[in-house]
Scaffold this motif. Sequence first.
Motif, PDB file in Angstrom:
ATOM      1  N   GLY A 262      29.434  10.358  -4.642  1.00  0.00           N
ATOM      2  CA  GLY A 262      30.475  10.253  -3.631  1.00  0.00           C
ATOM      3  C   GLY A 262      31.444  11.410  -3.647  1.00  0.00           C
ATOM      4  N   LEU A 263      31.033  12.516  -4.262  1.00  0.00           N
ATOM      5  CA  LEU A 263      31.898  13.690  -4.402  1.00  0.00           C
ATOM      6  C   LEU A 263      31.394  14.868  -3.573  1.00  0.00           C
ATOM      7  CD1 LEU A 263      32.591  13.487  -8.252  1.00  0.00           C
ATOM      8  CD2 LEU A 263      34.026  12.662  -6.376  1.00  0.00           C
ATOM      9  N   GLY A 264      30.624  14.572  -2.549  1.00  0.00           N
ATOM     10  CA  GLY A 264      30.131  15.642  -1.693  1.00  0.00           C
ATOM     11  C   GLY A 264      31.238  16.439  -1.036  1.00  0.00           C
ATOM     12  N   TRP A 265      32.405  15.811  -0.858  1.00  0.00           N
ATOM     13  CA  TRP A 265      33.536  16.507  -0.229  1.00  0.00           C
ATOM     14  C   TRP A 265      34.071  17.642  -1.096  1.00  0.00           C
ATOM     15  CZ3 TRP A 265      38.224  16.236  -2.838  1.00  0.00           C
ATOM     16  CH2 TRP A 265      38.324  15.245  -3.832  1.00  0.00           C
ATOM     17  N   THR A 266      33.703  17.667  -2.372  1.00  0.00           N
ATOM     18  CA  THR A 266      34.138  18.756  -3.259  1.00  0.00           C
ATOM     19  C   THR A 266      33.167  19.926  -3.251  1.00  0.00           C
ATOM     20  OG1 THR A 266      32.990  18.036  -5.285  1.00  0.00           O
ATOM     21  CG2 THR A 266      35.106  16.991  -4.793  1.00  0.00           C
ATOM     22  N   VAL A 267      32.066  19.804  -2.529  1.00  0.00           N
ATOM     23  CA  VAL A 267      31.029  20.837  -2.529  1.00  0.00           C
ATOM     24  C   VAL A 267      31.229  21.761  -1.324  1.00  0.00           C
ATOM     25  CG1 VAL A 267      28.556  21.297  -2.484  1.00  0.00           C
ATOM     26  CG2 VAL A 267      29.421  19.265  -3.672  1.00  0.00           C
ATOM     27  N   HIS A 268      31.551  23.015  -1.602  1.00  0.00           N
ATOM     28  CA  HIS A 268      31.716  24.024  -0.552  1.00  0.00           C
ATOM     29  C   HIS A 268      30.459  24.895  -0.539  1.00  0.00           C
ATOM     30  CE1 HIS A 268      36.360  23.682  -1.282  1.00  0.00           C
ATOM     31  NE2 HIS A 268      35.828  22.586  -0.783  1.00  0.00           N
ATOM     32  N   LEU A 269      29.511  24.550   0.329  1.00  0.00           N
ATOM     33  CA  LEU A 269      28.203  25.204   0.309  1.00  0.00           C
ATOM     34  C   LEU A 269      28.188  26.573   0.969  1.00  0.00           C
ATOM     35  CD1 LEU A 269      25.752  22.244   1.061  1.00  0.00           C
ATOM     36  CD2 LEU A 269      25.833  23.641  -1.014  1.00  0.00           C
ATOM     37  N   ASP A 270      28.938  26.730   2.046  1.00  0.00           N
ATOM     38  CA  ASP A 270      28.831  27.952   2.840  1.00  0.00           C
ATOM     39  C   ASP A 270      29.756  29.042   2.317  1.00  0.00           C
ATOM     40  OD1 ASP A 270      26.963  26.706   4.497  1.00  0.00           O
ATOM     41  OD2 ASP A 270      28.549  25.832   5.729  1.00  0.00           O
ATOM     42  N   ARG A 271      29.331  29.640   1.223  1.00  0.00           N
ATOM     43  CA  ARG A 271      30.095  30.720   0.597  1.00  0.00           C
ATOM     44  C   ARG A 271      29.173  31.484  -0.340  1.00  0.00           C
ATOM     45  NH1 ARG A 271      31.884  29.009  -4.653  1.00  0.00           N
ATOM     46  NH2 ARG A 271      31.595  26.772  -5.051  1.00  0.00           N
ATOM     47  N   ALA A 272      29.744  32.375  -1.137  1.00  0.00           N
ATOM     48  CA  ALA A 272      28.956  33.152  -2.092  1.00  0.00           C
ATOM     49  C   ALA A 272      28.237  32.210  -3.061  1.00  0.00           C
ATOM     50  CB  ALA A 272      29.860  34.116  -2.859  1.00  0.00           C
ATOM     51  N   ALA A 273      27.190  32.723  -3.678  1.00  0.00           N
ATOM     52  CA  ALA A 273      26.340  31.920  -4.553  1.00  0.00           C
ATOM     53  C   ALA A 273      27.142  31.292  -5.692  1.00  0.00           C
ATOM     54  CB  ALA A 273      25.221  32.777  -5.120  1.00  0.00           C
ATOM     55  N   PHE A 274      26.790  30.037  -6.034  1.00  0.00           N
ATOM     56  CA  PHE A 274      27.388  29.371  -7.191  1.00  0.00           C
ATOM     57  C   PHE A 274      26.319  28.512  -7.849  1.00  0.00           C
ATOM     58  CE2 PHE A 274      28.077  26.492  -3.618  1.00  0.00           C
ATOM     59  CZ  PHE A 274      27.762  25.246  -4.132  1.00  0.00           C
ATOM     60  N   SER A 275      26.574  28.081  -9.036  1.00  0.00           N
ATOM     61  CA  SER A 275      25.592  27.325  -9.805  1.00  0.00           C
ATOM     62  C   SER A 275      25.230  26.015  -9.106  1.00  0.00           C
ATOM     63  CB  SER A 275      26.130  27.029 -11.205  1.00  0.00           C
ATOM     64  OG  SER A 275      25.183  26.299 -11.959  1.00  0.00           O
ATOM     65  N   GLY A 276      23.960  25.840  -8.825  1.00  0.00           N
ATOM     66  CA  GLY A 276      23.476  24.626  -8.182  1.00  0.00           C
ATOM     67  C   GLY A 276      23.481  24.672  -6.672  1.00  0.00           C
ATOM     68  N   GLN A 277      23.912  25.779  -6.073  1.00  0.00           N
ATOM     69  CA  GLN A 277      24.073  25.848  -4.619  1.00  0.00           C
ATOM     70  C   GLN A 277      22.770  25.578  -3.869  1.00  0.00           C
ATOM     71  OE1 GLN A 277      24.730  29.755  -2.880  1.00  0.00           O
ATOM     72  NE2 GLN A 277      26.347  28.919  -1.565  1.00  0.00           N
ATOM     73  N   ALA A 278      21.691  26.240  -4.281  1.00  0.00           N
ATOM     74  CA  ALA A 278      20.422  26.093  -3.564  1.00  0.00           C
ATOM     75  C   ALA A 278      19.925  24.652  -3.628  1.00  0.00           C
ATOM     76  CB  ALA A 278      19.379  27.046  -4.149  1.00  0.00           C
ATOM     77  N   ALA A 279      20.019  24.038  -4.791  1.00  0.00           N
ATOM     78  CA  ALA A 279      19.558  22.656  -4.943  1.00  0.00           C
ATOM     79  C   ALA A 279      20.416  21.701  -4.125  1.00  0.00           C
ATOM     80  CB  ALA A 279      19.581  22.264  -6.413  1.00  0.00           C
ATOM     81  N   LEU A 280      21.726  21.924  -4.115  1.00  0.00           N
ATOM     82  CA  LEU A 280      22.620  21.060  -3.357  1.00  0.00           C
ATOM     83  C   LEU A 280      22.430  21.237  -1.855  1.00  0.00           C
ATOM     84  CD1 LEU A 280      25.818  21.439  -5.553  1.00  0.00           C
ATOM     85  CD2 LEU A 280      24.366  19.410  -5.342  1.00  0.00           C
ATOM     86  N   ARG A 281      22.108  22.446  -1.433  1.00  0.00           N
ATOM     87  CA  ARG A 281      21.846  22.671  -0.009  1.00  0.00           C
ATOM     88  C   ARG A 281      20.576  21.922   0.419  1.00  0.00           C
ATOM     89  NH1 ARG A 281      22.710  28.310   0.757  1.00  0.00           N
ATOM     90  NH2 ARG A 281      24.810  27.817   1.496  1.00  0.00           N
ATOM     91  N   ARG A 282      19.566  21.945  -0.429  1.00  0.00           N
ATOM     92  CA  ARG A 282      18.327  21.212  -0.111  1.00  0.00           C
ATOM     93  C   ARG A 282      18.601  19.715  -0.044  1.00  0.00           C
ATOM     94  NH1 ARG A 282      16.130  25.050  -3.790  1.00  0.00           N
ATOM     95  NH2 ARG A 282      16.196  23.501  -5.484  1.00  0.00           N
ATOM     96  N   GLU A 283      19.422  19.232  -0.977  1.00  0.00           N
ATOM     97  CA  GLU A 283      19.743  17.797  -0.971  1.00  0.00           C
ATOM     98  C   GLU A 283      20.514  17.408   0.282  1.00  0.00           C
ATOM     99  OE1 GLU A 283      22.114  14.389  -3.575  1.00  0.00           O
ATOM    100  OE2 GLU A 283      21.950  16.422  -4.349  1.00  0.00           O
ATOM    101  N   GLN A 284      21.446  18.258   0.692  1.00  0.00           N
ATOM    102  CA  GLN A 284      22.210  17.958   1.902  1.00  0.00           C
ATOM    103  C   GLN A 284      21.293  17.873   3.119  1.00  0.00           C
ATOM    104  OE1 GLN A 284      24.762  20.982   3.823  1.00  0.00           O
ATOM    105  NE2 GLN A 284      26.457  19.531   3.532  1.00  0.00           N
ATOM    106  N   GLU A 285      20.283  18.722   3.153  1.00  0.00           N
ATOM    107  CA  GLU A 285      19.368  18.747   4.297  1.00  0.00           C
ATOM    108  C   GLU A 285      18.444  17.534   4.316  1.00  0.00           C
ATOM    109  OE1 GLU A 285      17.434  22.487   3.777  1.00  0.00           O
ATOM    110  OE2 GLU A 285      19.123  23.659   4.570  1.00  0.00           O
ATOM    111  N   ARG A 286      17.945  17.112   3.149  1.00  0.00           N
ATOM    112  CA  ARG A 286      16.976  16.022   3.115  1.00  0.00           C
ATOM    113  C   ARG A 286      17.626  14.648   2.915  1.00  0.00           C
ATOM    114  NH1 ARG A 286      16.151  18.181  -2.239  1.00  0.00           N
ATOM    115  NH2 ARG A 286      16.773  16.649  -3.817  1.00  0.00           N
ATOM    116  N   GLY A 287      18.868  14.656   2.429  1.00  0.00           N
ATOM    117  CA  GLY A 287      19.550  13.406   2.116  1.00  0.00           C
ATOM    118  C   GLY A 287      19.393  13.036   0.658  1.00  0.00           C
ATOM    119  N   SER A 288      20.334  12.263   0.150  1.00  0.00           N
ATOM    120  CA  SER A 288      20.337  11.878  -1.260  1.00  0.00           C
ATOM    121  C   SER A 288      19.581  10.564  -1.449  1.00  0.00           C
ATOM    122  CB  SER A 288      21.774  11.708  -1.769  1.00  0.00           C
ATOM    123  OG  SER A 288      22.526  12.875  -1.568  1.00  0.00           O
ATOM    124  N   LYS A 289      18.982  10.410  -2.625  1.00  0.00           N
ATOM    125  CA  LYS A 289      18.286   9.169  -2.949  1.00  0.00           C
ATOM    126  C   LYS A 289      19.276   8.063  -3.283  1.00  0.00           C
ATOM    127  CE  LYS A 289      14.959   7.110  -6.154  1.00  0.00           C
ATOM    128  NZ  LYS A 289      14.061   7.330  -7.324  1.00  0.00           N
TER     129      LYS A 289
END
Length: 396
Positions: A262-289
């Motif tokens: 429930g902490l997706g609001w703390t994730v700022h995806l559209d910026r310079a690379a950060f740890s876990g960014q690619a994985a979190l972007r994929r999760e946002q696109e496909r949805g969380s389990k």
Amino acid sequence: MPRPTPLHERTAPLCVSYRWKEWAGYVAPCQYDTNHEVEYHAFRHAAGLLDVSPLKKYDVRGADAARLLSYVMTRDVAKLAAGRVGYGCFCDEQGKVIDDGTVARLGEDRYRVTAASPLLWWLRRHAPGLDVEVADASETTAALALQGPTSREVLRAASDANVDKLRFFGITGANVGRVPVEITRTGYTGDLGYEVWVDADRAIEVWDTLMDAGAPLGLAPVGLDALDMTRVEAGFVLQDVDYFSAPLCTIESRKSTPFELGLGWTVHLDRAAFSGQAALRREQERGSKWALVGLELAWDELEELYAACGLPPRLADRAWRTAVPVFDGPRQVGQATSGTWSPICKKALALATVEQRHAKVGTALRIEHTVEYRRQAVTATVVDRPFYDPERKRKP
């Protein structure tokens, strides 16, 4: 062996219950008196003072301080203004949560990071090649949480801070009595509240000044049992209870992402690379389990379970942390990881992780409940979090 905090000289004589627990290597009171309910009501109806010195605290400074923190955290720290505090997660390369915590911008190139568990290794792992210094200030800095509806009045009486101008998640320098401190309008109770940061060797002076100023305003020393009840009411997750630090998980299924907590609001995806960014972007696109939800237990069904055994209803008198199954019909779809009877909401509440398709507000699930050694179940309805959210928390 647990160590005393800088405030132990004051808290130990007050702890007549002799109920203590270990917190991050320190000894901390669970409750001061023989019943923690007085301390809970201090938080909700007056003010409570809690020693939160066991929090891990790191001083990060240098021209690349914001760059480092923006990489190791899910939020874009470079956009955090001076005098502001931000909340976010620390994720590994797979987007799994290592810890959640705050970062306060104390100056142009200086920040304080707070976390529940040791993070020095994570900060220093990514520091080489950057113009940045990372120091562990956990033992040299003490912290006190002053929380509750009269907490602002206590600070008015005890300090020279302009607390009326201090916004939610703001920070200001001040003096409590004659001791220089930093005050943040933050906390873990979901109510109006502040945290006071002070050099460890002067923490007792600050405690004394606050307690003296707060006496006419109902200020009471408060332990961790009351805090646990209020943080559940506020819908806040707790490490090692509602989620586990990814590097310490022995199986993959125990790991969580910010979206699942429930902490997706703390994730700022559209910026310079950060740890876990690619994985979190994929999760946002496909949805969380999985999804973290709030549950409200059906009180009439609880009464019926106990009445069938000839007993009045009885729930734990403090927050519970033992995970129990959550079902949709006969099928388990998640688990409730912590909960409490809420005196202010007059409801039995729980935080649970359930399959995403069962997370919609209004969904009726079933939660296991044991009466007289028999495992049964009652309706648990998904409701909005936080369960308790007074306007004064954010209002000027």
